[in-house]
Design a protein around this motif. Structure first.
Motif, short mmCIF file in Angstrom:
data_model
loop_
_atom_site.label_atom_id
_atom_site.label_comp_id
_atom_site.label_asym_id
_atom_site.label_seq_id
_atom_site.Cartn_x
_atom_site.Cartn_y
_atom_site.Cartn_z
N ILE A 497 0.85 -1.18 0.00
CA ILE A 497 0.00 0.00 0.00
C ILE A 497 0.89 1.23 0.00
N TYR A 498 0.57 2.18 -0.89
CA TYR A 498 1.37 3.40 -1.01
C TYR A 498 0.49 4.63 -0.84
N VAL A 499 1.10 5.81 -0.80
CA VAL A 499 0.32 7.03 -0.60
C VAL A 499 -0.69 7.23 -1.72
N GLN A 500 -0.34 6.85 -2.96
CA GLN A 500 -1.30 7.00 -4.05
C GLN A 500 -2.50 6.07 -3.88
N THR A 501 -2.29 4.93 -3.17
CA THR A 501 -3.40 4.04 -2.85
C THR A 501 -4.40 4.76 -1.95
N ARG A 502 -3.88 5.44 -0.93
CA ARG A 502 -4.75 6.18 -0.02
C ARG A 502 -5.45 7.33 -0.73
N MET A 503 -4.77 7.96 -1.68
CA MET A 503 -5.41 9.02 -2.45
C MET A 503 -6.65 8.49 -3.17
N LYS A 504 -6.50 7.36 -3.81
CA LYS A 504 -7.62 6.79 -4.58
C LYS A 504 -8.74 6.32 -3.66
N GLU A 505 -8.36 5.76 -2.49
CA GLU A 505 -9.38 5.31 -1.53
C GLU A 505 -10.22 6.48 -1.01
N ASN A 506 -9.61 7.64 -0.96
CA ASN A 506 -10.29 8.84 -0.43
C ASN A 506 -10.49 9.87 -1.53
N ALA A 507 -10.75 9.37 -2.73
CA ALA A 507 -10.83 10.24 -3.91
C ALA A 507 -11.92 11.30 -3.78
N GLU A 508 -13.08 10.93 -3.27
CA GLU A 508 -14.18 11.89 -3.18
C GLU A 508 -13.83 13.04 -2.25
#
Length: 570
Positions: A497-508
């Motif tokens: 899991i990377y920071v871009q993963t968290r970005m996509k998970e919290n995209a809204e």
């Protein structure tokens, strides 16, 4: 004074010859006009501030001799003006893997496209900044230069490509440009780069190390040191977002091993890169790079070496083979495994590059720590070709700086600043040592009482050993400074899991922040992380903003242009 250079009617020329000569003389007269009021546009593409600073210096030089210079950030330049420009100077760096700086991306892409106009009436020159340690040396400036010529523009002075130590080449280029424009050169004010007492890159401040400790916990595969240095008495000033230049020393034991393998008397004094002389041992410890190999260096070494292996590699001109040989090797490997015949110390150092300072993103706010500057330094260690090796500056700070006062200077980075409006929300993406400037940002926001919300996305390998500044960040959550903290520890589960993963998970939520005017910041690895974060941001714009890929790209360009998407990547 007005001068009439029109040919008299009784001059012995045909009408065609008369017209050509009249046009020629008129052009010469125009070129000979005093500079007073003549307009010239200077465009800069800069990631860390060097090209911007040189552009402003050039503008001052031209203003002193009567020009009216317009110094413009490439991101803010109106492209429709290009076809009507008469004189244009471009000063640009190359960044990452041969990329244009962030603020130059849009202009560069447009100029390289079929949309670019013909430019027969334009006169121009390019100054390219780069680093010969990288394969695509100055490629951005080279591409600007070649494309302008292809579109019909006339070169008023040849492009000059500058290495990291660019002062002399910049002065040469500027003098050449001024001469080509029919003006005399002006003296450079070297004090522009220095602090009130003269402390700066050319005269670093000897800084006492106040604290120096490992942020990583037991069991970590990494070592990341938090280092606090004193600026007391320097009068050096910095802002959150700036970098600190640190002058390192090479390991004395490695220098002694090199000296033992050289075929000449190593007791003599040798010239130093900045002038003066010193014993060879001292020069290698403090002034010359003995670690980094480049193709140019290999070529120079091979000319003095009888090594069949080196000769075969150089003569093959095979980039992959050269890169493979260079990786994990240093000067000591050439001295021992591929001896070269140097006549004396001066001949030997003539093939070496100057030891350059290392720039580190500052991890503190001057308001929170008056008279101090803090760094977050990844200590680089690795093993290759039967040797333990390490980063020059990081291992110096970690292993060899006790009792010393490293020379430091402030490197201003105006392209990486908090919003002037403290009510603006900020989103910060900083895995690993990329957290450094965001610690500074958060301290600054806390010290100024900024009302804008703060969202940090931080990542590393393991939460138990690699959560840098964990206690500080949680305290900032508790006192309300840090509105939101999302972490990504890549090795704590089966799937990374990377920071871009968290970005996509919290995209809204991320999109809502951006739509509310938030600024977006990224700091860290340029080759992988920053590109993945950029791709994730484009994907979020497409999904949450119901945009096409082209629309999303245009949206990101506008964020950059408005200084709402800023990157400090390396």
């Amino acid at each position: 004074m007005n001068i009439d250079l029109t040919l008299p009617d009784d001059a012995p020329f045909t009408d065609e010859q008369r017209q050509w000569l009249n046009d020629f003389l008129a052009k010469k007269l125009a070129d000979a006009q005093p500079a007073q009021g003549r307009k010239i546009t200077i465009l800069w593409g800069s990631q860390t501030g060097n090209a911007e600073n040189l552009a402003k210096k050039t503008g001052k030089s031209l203003a002193k001799v009567g020009f009216t210079p317009d110094v413009v950030d490439m991101a803010a330049y109106d492209k429709t003006k290009l076809a009507s420009e008469e004189h244009l100077l471009i000063i640009t760096s190359t960044y990452g893997d041969g990329d244009p700086p962030d603020n130059a991306m849009d202009l560069h892409a447009w100029l390289m496209s079929d949309a670019a106009p013909k430019l027969e009436g334009l006169k121009y020159s390019v100054l390219a900044l780069g680093d010969t340690d990288y394969p695509d040396f100055c490629i951005c400036g080279i591409e600007f230069d070649e494309r302008l010529a292809a579109l019909g523009a006339e070169k008023i002075h040849d492009r000059i490509d500058c290495d990291v130590d660019f002062d002399d080449n910049y002065a040469l280029w500027r003098s050449g440009v001024l001469a080509s424009l029919g003006t005399e050169s002006v003296a450079t004010d070297s004090s522009e780069d220095e602090g009130p007492q003269g402390y700066g890159k050319k005269n670093p401040f000897p800084s006492e190390i106040l604290k120096n400790y490992n942020l990583n916990g037991p069991g970590s595969a990494k070592q990341t040191n938090h280092i606090e240095l004193s600026l007391d008495g320097s009068e050096l000033e910095y802002e959150a977002g700036d970098a600190l230049g640190v002058m390192a020393l090479n390991p004395p034991e490695l220098v002694d091993e090199i000296l033992a393998g050289l075929p000449f008397n190593t007791k003599d004094e040798v010239p130093l890169p900045g002038g003066g002389e010193a014993p060879l041992r001292d020069a290698l410890i403090a002034h010359y790079d003995i670690r980094k190999l480049t193709k140019a260096f290999l070529v120079a070494w091979q000319k003095r070496s009888g090594s069949p292996m080196l000769r075969a590699i150089i003569e093959s001109d095979d980039k992959a083979a050269i890169d493979d040989f260079i990786w994990g090797r240093e000067l000591i490997d050439l001295v021992l495994d591929h001896p070269a015949d140097f006549s004396d110390g001066e001949d030997f150092v003539s093939v070496l590059k100057k030891l350059q300072p290392r720039l580190y993103s500052i991890a503190s706010s001057p308001k929170a720590h008056p008279g101090e500057v803090h760094l977050t330094v990844a200590i680089v260690r690795y093993h290759s070709h039967y040797r333990d090796r390490g980063g020059v500056c990081s291992t110096f700070l970690s292993d060899r700086s006790e009792g010393l006062k490293p020379g430091v200077f402030v490197h201003t980075n105006k392209a990486f600043r908090l919003p002037e409006n403290t009510d603006t929300d900020v989103i910060m993406v900083g895995p690993g040592t990329g957290i450094a400037p965001f610690r500074a940002f958060l301290e600054e926001r806390q010290a100024t009482g900024a009302k804008g919300r703060n969202w940090l996305l931080f990542g590393d390998q393991h939460v138990s050993s690699d959560f840098l500044y964990e206690e500080e960040l949680k305290a900032m959550q508790e006192n309300g400074t840090l509105t939101r903290l999302d972490t990504a520890f890549s090795r704590d589960q089966k799937e990374k899991i990377y920071v871009q993963t968290r970005m996509k998970e919290n995209a809204e939520e991320l999109w809502n922040w951006l739509q509310s005017g938030a600024s977006f910041y990224v700091c860290g690895d340029a080759s992988r992380m920053a590109k993945d974060v950029d791709a994730a941001l484009i994907e979020i714009a497409q999904e949450q903003g119901d945009m096409s890929e082209l629309q999303a790209l245009d949206y990101i360009k506008e964020l950059r242009k408005d200084k709402r998407y800023c990157r400090d990547v390396y």
